[in-house]
Design an enzyme around this catalytic site. Structure first.
Site, short mmCIF file in Angstrom:
data_model
loop_
_atom_site.label_atom_id
_atom_site.label_comp_id
_atom_site.label_asym_id
_atom_site.label_seq_id
_atom_site.Cartn_x
_atom_site.Cartn_y
_atom_site.Cartn_z
N GLU A 6 0.82 -1.20 0.00
CA GLU A 6 0.00 0.00 0.00
C GLU A 6 0.86 1.25 0.00
O GLU A 6 0.61 2.18 -0.77
CB GLU A 6 -0.91 0.01 1.23
CG GLU A 6 -1.78 1.26 1.31
CD GLU A 6 -2.50 1.37 2.64
OE1 GLU A 6 -3.68 1.75 2.64
OE2 GLU A 6 -1.87 1.09 3.69
N ARG A 64 1.06 33.49 -19.10
CA ARG A 64 0.61 34.61 -18.27
C ARG A 64 1.66 35.72 -18.27
O ARG A 64 2.83 35.49 -17.94
CB ARG A 64 0.37 34.11 -16.85
CG ARG A 64 0.08 35.19 -15.81
CD ARG A 64 -1.26 35.83 -16.02
NE ARG A 64 -1.60 36.67 -14.88
CZ ARG A 64 -2.61 37.55 -14.90
NH1 ARG A 64 -3.36 37.68 -15.98
NH2 ARG A 64 -2.88 38.26 -13.83
#
Length: 374
Positions: free
Chosen positions: A338, A364
């Site tokens: 996990e 931007r």
């Protein structure tokens, strides 16, 4: 940094059968042989347009960014430059183009079509980000991913952990539905993999094929109200009665709990002189098993989480996973898988986010220049 998962079946096929790889132009081989003839990385697209089309590095990045935003109008405009090149008002060559570089127009068009197809492939359905999508589950299962680590003699592909991690990283990169990735990994590594590693031949024959093809969904049921990873605090008990164990107790915060068909459940099978834990494979269909409604969380909404309750649940003794009283060993193995696989998709996701940030910084403008130039 793998791209769309659709490429991975071909990648695996060519990895094992490199003699099947063909390139529509010889100049593609040094670019794509590292990925066995598959177009997987955005960086490969940049290299294709540089090497075949004669693009500058900056111009090739424009193509990459257009792909990232799926700006097909920009891509189609770039197609003409890629094939035929571009000159400035004085006739100076800005982009050589494929034809000047010895690639015929038909082949160049095919290569560009492949790049556009690459740009369009993704796993993201905005309607699936709030709830678990059975369609996405079925699509993922049909690809055969869950069989990657299963040996070929058992119906899988027999791949190693690195290949499995590559696939899951690709899922994180391509799929913005992080909850779905969580469902997949819990099923794969916390249920299916444990049965495959520790289950008897009888358990594997009964469950693995249906887990591998997605007909069954698995869950890992360890946590209780007063017990997390501390197995000594577990209160769920299993008492032997003839050839069955009677389980009583409850598990909470169980990922996949509300949708799972199979649960890997940990219960106390000996209190004294030393507390012992045993793992069981329990079906939702067993008498005495019930699940709660989904527990609401702050995120990962498409990964259902809930409580699982066992009330005089009768479990055949043959459904013990591993050996009696050896549940802690299985639990630790599960948590190791996990810790690794649950976080692999985030590497892909972080790459995707990083690319979006870089792209934004190059578009931007503030104080007269792009913010990337500060």
């Amino acid at each position: 940094r793998p791209g769309p998962m659709d490429s991975i079946p071909t990648y695996l096929e060519y990895k094992h059968n490199p003699e099947k790889i063909t390139y529509i132009h010889e100049k593609l081989k040094p670019i794509m042989e590292v990925t066995y003839g598959c177009l997987i990385y955005q960086e490969q697209v940049m290299e294709v347009v540089r090497e075949l089309g004669g693009y500058s590095y900056g111009r090739s990045d424009l193509v990459r960014r257009a792909m990232g935003k799926k700006k097909m109008d920009v891509m189609e405009e770039e197609r003409q430059y890629f094939i035929h090149g571009k000159t400035d008002e004085n006739g100076n060559i800005e982009i050589a183009g494929c034809v000047r570089n010895g690639v015929d127009e038909q082949t160049a068009n095919k290569i560009f079509d492949d790049m556009i197809d690459f740009a369009k492939k993704y796993l993201n359905d905005p309607n699936d980000k709030e709830i678990f999508s059975r369609k996405a589950w079925n699509d993922f299962s049909e690809f055969g991913w869950f069989g990657l680590n299963i040996l070929e003699k058992d119906g899988g592909l027999g791949e190693n952990n690195v290949t499995c991690a590559t696939v899951i990283e690709a899922m994180g990169y391509s799929c913005q539905n992080n909850g779905f990735s969580f469902v997949v990994n819990n099923h794969w590594w916390m249920a299916q993999n444990l049965i495959y590693l520790f289950g008897s031949e009888r358990l594997k024959q009964k469950y693995i094929n249906n887990l591998m093809n997605g007909c069954l969904i698995g869950a890992f049921a360890l946590t209780e109200a007063d017990a997390g990873s501390d197995s000594n605090a577990i209160q769920t008990k299993a008492i032997l009665e003839k050839d069955e164990y009677i389980l009583n107790g409850s598990k909470t915060f169980i990922s996949n709990g509300p949708i799972a068909d199979i649960f890997i459940v940990f219960a106390v099978t000996q209190e004294a002189p030393i507390k012992k834990i045993t793992a069981f494979v329990i079906e939702r269909a067993f008498e005495g098993v019930s699940t709660s409604n989904e527990i609401k969380k702050m995120g990962l909404d498409s990964s259902p989480t809930g409580e699982v309750v066992f009330q005089n649940c009768r479990v055949p003794a043959i459904n013990i996973l591993g050996e009696l009283h050896e549940g802690n060993q299985i639990m630790m193995s599960a948590l190791e898988y996990e810790r690794f696989y649950e976080f692999v998709p985030h590497i892909g996701a972080m790459q995707r986010v990083m690319e979006s940030c870089i792209q934004y910084s190059q578009e931007r403008r503030q104080f007269g220049k792009y913010i990337a130039d500060f």
